[in-house]
Scaffold this active site. Sequence first.
Site, PDB file in Angstrom:
ATOM      1  N   TYR A 142      30.891  37.827 -15.135  1.00 48.70           N
ATOM      2  CA  TYR A 142      31.447  36.664 -14.448  1.00 48.70           C
ATOM      3  C   TYR A 142      32.906  36.513 -14.853  1.00 48.70           C
ATOM      4  CZ  TYR A 142      32.083  31.775 -13.019  1.00 48.70           C
ATOM      5  OH  TYR A 142      32.540  30.608 -12.442  1.00 48.70           O
ATOM      6  N   ASP A 237      38.536  40.398 -20.100  1.00 46.88           N
ATOM      7  CA  ASP A 237      38.292  38.976 -19.911  1.00 46.88           C
ATOM      8  C   ASP A 237      37.647  38.463 -21.198  1.00 46.88           C
ATOM      9  OD1 ASP A 237      37.524  36.450 -19.293  1.00 46.88           O
ATOM     10  OD2 ASP A 237      36.566  36.932 -17.385  1.00 46.88           O
ATOM     11  N   LYS A 265      37.964  28.637 -22.540  1.00 41.01           N
ATOM     12  CA  LYS A 265      36.997  28.083 -23.491  1.00 41.01           C
ATOM     13  C   LYS A 265      37.615  27.813 -24.876  1.00 41.01           C
ATOM     14  CE  LYS A 265      33.175  29.572 -20.688  1.00 41.01           C
ATOM     15  NZ  LYS A 265      33.118  30.731 -19.837  1.00 41.01           N
TER      16      LYS A 265
HETATM   17  C1  LIG Z   1      33.557  30.839 -18.315  1.00 43.82           C
HETATM   18  C2  LIG Z   1      34.157  32.128 -17.943  1.00 43.82           C
HETATM   19  C3  LIG Z   1      35.182  32.221 -16.983  1.00 43.82           C
HETATM   20  C4  LIG Z   1      35.628  31.033 -16.176  1.00 43.82           C
HETATM   21  O1  LIG Z   1      36.208  30.050 -16.970  1.00 43.82           O
HETATM   22  P1  LIG Z   1      36.273  28.535 -16.408  1.00 43.82           P
HETATM   23  O2  LIG Z   1      37.063  27.824 -17.459  1.00 43.82           O
HETATM   24  O3  LIG Z   1      34.872  28.081 -16.277  1.00 43.82           O
HETATM   25  O4  LIG Z   1      36.982  28.594 -15.111  1.00 43.82           O
HETATM   26  C5  LIG Z   1      35.783  33.442 -16.776  1.00 43.82           C
HETATM   27  N1  LIG Z   1      35.395  34.522 -17.464  1.00 43.82           N
HETATM   28  C6  LIG Z   1      34.417  34.496 -18.389  1.00 43.82           C
HETATM   29  C7  LIG Z   1      34.054  35.721 -19.134  1.00 43.82           C
HETATM   30  C8  LIG Z   1      33.754  33.296 -18.637  1.00 43.82           C
HETATM   31  O5  LIG Z   1      32.762  33.272 -19.515  1.00 43.82           O
END
Ligand SMILES: *Cc1c(COP(=O)(O)O)cnc(C)c1O
Length: 426
Positions: A142, A237, A265
């Site tokens: 994701y 990511d 996060k």
């Molecule tokens: C949570 C998440 C996102 C998206 O971040 P948001 O702050 O919810 O937009 C993107 N990449 C990874 C790996 C994530 O866990």
Amino acid sequence: MTKSEALFQEAVKIIPGGVNSPVRAFRSIGATPKFIKSAKGAYLFDEDNNQYIDYIGSWGPMILGHGQKEVLDSVVDACKCGLSFGAATGIEVEMAKLVCELLPSIEMVRMVNSGTEAVMSAIRTARGFTRRSKIIKFTGCYHGHSDGLLVKAGSGVMTEGIPDSLGVPLGCTQDTLSANYNDLDSVKEHFHRCGEEIAAVIVEPVAANMGVVPPLQGFLEGLRDLCDTYGALLIFDEVITGFRLGIDGAQGYYGITPDLTTFGKIIGGGMPVGAYGGKREIMEIVAPLGGVYQAGTLSGNPIAMTAGITQLTILKEHPEYYLELNKKADKFYKKIQDILQKEGYPYKVNHVGSLGCLYFTETEVIDYESAKTSDTKAFANYCNYMMEQGIYLAPSQFEAMFLSLAHTDEILEKTLEMIEQYFCRK
Ligand SMILES: *Cc1c(COP(=O)(O)O)cnc(C)c1O
């Protein structure tokens, strides 16, 4: 009726599904949400004054535990100077310096407001820099909800992007290629077919949005090599792994240097923050220096920067915290596996440091296909039971568990007792 139930009844009338992010609705375990009033340390408290041991930690940021005193105090102080200026501030420079100091791969960094925004911008930057259009992402990873990254997780290896959501035109995903996590051959096939058109490979260096799937030996190295061979950029990511596996994230943990990295996060310490950064020559293409446009009215917000900097500084000054957290986590997840074995359940526990997942499957989980073999009904049953015992787990088989430094041995032992109780009750 509980207060949570009453609030939910009101909420569903005026907020889609009653929540501002779908997973919070608890639908995948057939339950309704607890409305949270406050949090402290490893605990959440709901509107009905129930107390829970929290294994979500706001989906990662609360690595020091909720309401950590220094973080809170610094935020309160910052508020007194004003909430937002929409202008350059010293604290943004401080944040950028800190990120560049902590991650050798990052020479320039831009702050944004969420992980979604960070990834979307990093992809645009990679495309602008390479003057190529296609990207490779991994099924089950994701990367936020921007159009081009919402690609049908279940579509076959070589399937070109089919949108995973209504409202995403085919045109937005036609340049998104899917490959299988931990399967370098599936990546090679794309490069062999259209290597000259591929701008970037984006990967969660530890996949933490299909449960928790560690990279197999050689997988991340292989991606690095393929990107180098074909002149594509490697984007890590690290929205979940950044500042969680260690102060230098998964890239430090595994010793692989990406070209661009995205954060979210943890970097905000609980405030809405994201960031993307990497090599200077690449980041110099971002506006106002270069031709890749990206902006944000509230980006680099002083309150958010303060929360993030305070938490990151504490973590930087206490390298022993990560050792302690990871050691505690190793023990905890091993004990879960031991309980399962003792009670005769062939289920799998995956973990890397404090990120972990108990999969209700006998299959070794190394990618999306194997993760999907999990018995989600059995998970739902377990999750609901744990909630009744005051253990607040992510309400989905495909979300990670997050431990924090506030999870004492005693708290972890209590949790293990409840897990054991669940698996020996029949
Ligand atoms: C949570 C998440 C996102 C998206 O971040 P948001 O702050 O919810 O937009 C993107 N990449 C990874 C790996 C994530 O866990």
